[in-house]
Scaffold this motif. Structure first.
Motif, PDB file in Angstrom:
ATOM      1  N   ALA A 211      43.290  -7.396 -77.466  1.00 22.93           N
ATOM      2  CA  ALA A 211      41.243  -6.859 -77.492  1.00 22.93           C
ATOM      3  C   ALA A 211      40.953  -6.280 -76.293  1.00 22.93           C
ATOM      4  CB  ALA A 211      40.835  -8.498 -78.038  1.00 22.93           C
ATOM      5  N   PHE A 212      40.816  -6.784 -74.826  1.00 26.15           N
ATOM      6  CA  PHE A 212      40.685  -6.361 -74.043  1.00 26.15           C
ATOM      7  C   PHE A 212      40.491  -4.892 -73.808  1.00 26.15           C
ATOM      8  CE2 PHE A 212      40.097 -11.019 -73.275  1.00 26.15           C
ATOM      9  CZ  PHE A 212      38.928 -10.926 -72.070  1.00 26.15           C
ATOM     10  N   VAL A 213      42.480  -5.089 -73.980  1.00 27.41           N
ATOM     11  CA  VAL A 213      42.138  -3.149 -73.808  1.00 27.41           C
ATOM     12  C   VAL A 213      41.779  -2.162 -74.731  1.00 27.41           C
ATOM     13  CG1 VAL A 213      44.505  -1.248 -73.833  1.00 27.41           C
ATOM     14  CG2 VAL A 213      44.854  -4.059 -73.085  1.00 27.41           C
ATOM     15  N   ARG A 214      41.487  -3.105 -76.200  1.00 32.09           N
ATOM     16  CA  ARG A 214      40.872  -1.787 -77.016  1.00 32.09           C
ATOM     17  C   ARG A 214      39.194  -1.946 -76.691  1.00 32.09           C
ATOM     18  NH1 ARG A 214      44.223  -4.807 -80.511  1.00 32.09           N
ATOM     19  NH2 ARG A 214      42.715  -6.007 -81.164  1.00 32.09           N
ATOM     20  N   ALA A 215      38.972  -3.038 -75.936  1.00 26.65           N
ATOM     21  CA  ALA A 215      37.643  -3.107 -75.479  1.00 26.65           C
ATOM     22  C   ALA A 215      37.867  -1.741 -74.207  1.00 26.65           C
ATOM     23  CB  ALA A 215      36.890  -4.388 -75.219  1.00 26.65           C
ATOM     24  N   GLY A 216      38.386  -1.756 -73.916  1.00 27.57           N
ATOM     25  CA  GLY A 216      37.984  -0.528 -72.225  1.00 27.57           C
ATOM     26  C   GLY A 216      39.288  -1.468 -71.155  1.00 27.57           C
ATOM     27  N   SER A 217      40.001  -2.372 -70.992  1.00 24.24           N
ATOM     28  CA  SER A 217      40.828  -2.531 -70.107  1.00 24.24           C
ATOM     29  C   SER A 217      41.912  -1.870 -69.853  1.00 24.24           C
ATOM     30  CB  SER A 217      40.948  -4.200 -69.814  1.00 24.24           C
ATOM     31  OG  SER A 217      42.056  -4.772 -71.179  1.00 24.24           O
ATOM     32  N   LEU A 218      42.501  -1.674 -68.428  1.00 19.18           N
ATOM     33  CA  LEU A 218      42.991  -0.586 -68.086  1.00 19.18           C
ATOM     34  C   LEU A 218      44.282  -0.454 -69.292  1.00 19.18           C
ATOM     35  CD1 LEU A 218      44.131   1.499 -66.373  1.00 19.18           C
ATOM     36  CD2 LEU A 218      44.921  -0.247 -64.248  1.00 19.18           C
TER      37      LEU A 218
END
Length: 289
Positions: A211-218
């Protein structure tokens, strides 16, 4: 110890009933031991305490449920699900009954190992955390040094204003935040606010979940529900068959998700799927079965 047919499994939660029904259905299909599965909301768990026996298992869904169960003088054992290692260790300090867990996220050394291969900047990595997690700074610093990194720690209050102020402060010396599963810190859209701030500053985060990746994390190294349930079943059946509790740990099967936009914007060349599997034992998100 032989199979204890009188044992029950209580699934304690504070989430949508449909989600819990799906979880208990999948769990019942995977279990090879015929054991009653009983779904209980956090608010009603206290009413079931007199029904519990010492051989029973309480499966908690999320950190709030784990804290809730641990606060009572109960019987049986508790196995935590959908919880970070650092959250678990903090809540476990006051747990009244023996506990285990299946952690979300991934071990620190595995995350640092992959990061070292794709992130050339050796400025300190920022570790932001709340009072609701246990962070062994010294141990983490030793681990980071093995991969050529230094860590910069900052504990913050778990409210939006304090967190965003802390992010601005800590990123004066760091280019990247290494985030852990910290439900209190990142609740109510705070994670999205941080990632927006990082985007404007051209700085990045390594997240603890897809979910963090979809929101913009590396990137994030994580496990899916299937892998978590497999680890849960292993612990349940070992307890029901042998009366022994397998220690809390991450699932055996981990996968990695990358954010293609952030990867491109920072000029990062990713390792191949085969290399990720051979060197890091990670399933590439695009090729996971």
């Amino acid at each position: 110890m032989s199979t204890n047919a009188s044992a029950s499994i209580y699934v304690v939660h504070d989430t949508a009933e449909s989600s819990v029904r799906s979880l208990t259905f999948q769990l019942s299909k995977l279990l090879t031991i015929q054991t009653p599965l009983i779904s209980v909301r956090n608010s009603f768990f206290k009413l079931r305490l007199t029904e519990l026996n010492y051989q029973d298992v309480i499966v908690t869904v999320g950190v709030d449920s784990f804290r809730h169960v641990c606060s009572y003088d109960s019987k049986g054992i508790v196995i935590a699900m959908f919880i970070g290692k650092e959250e678990y260790l903090e809540a476990q300090k006051t747990c009244s009954i023996p506990s285990s867990g299946v952690f979300s996220g991934a071990p620190l050394d595995k995350r640092l190992d992959l990061l070292a291969s794709i992130w050339p900047d050796k400025k300190p990595l920022a570790i932001l955390y709340s009072d609701y997690v246990f962070v062994d700074e010294k141990k983490m610093e030793i681990e980071a040094a093995k991969f050529g990194f230094k860590l910069q720690f900052l504990k913050t209050e778990a409210n939006r204003l304090s967190v965003l102020k802390s992010v601005n402060f800590i990123l004066e010396e760091s280019e990247l935040i290494l985030a852990f599963v910290d439900s209190e810190l990142y609740k109510n859209g705070v994670a999205q606010d941080i990632l927006k701030l990082l985007f404007h500053k051209q700085q990045v985060m390594v997240g603890p979940s897809a979910a963090f990746v979809r929101a913009g994390s590396l990137f994030a190294i994580h496990s899916d529900s299937k892998s978590k349930l497999k680890s849960l079943v292993e612990r349940l059946e070992y307890w029901l068959l042998k009366g022994e509790l397998i220690p809390a740990d991450y699932p055996d099967s981990l996968r990695v998700s990358f954010n293609p936009y952030v990867i491109r914007s920072h000029g990062i060349v990713l390792p191949s799927a085969s290399y990720l599997k051979d060197k890091y034992d990670l399933c590439s998100e695009a090729q996971c079965s």
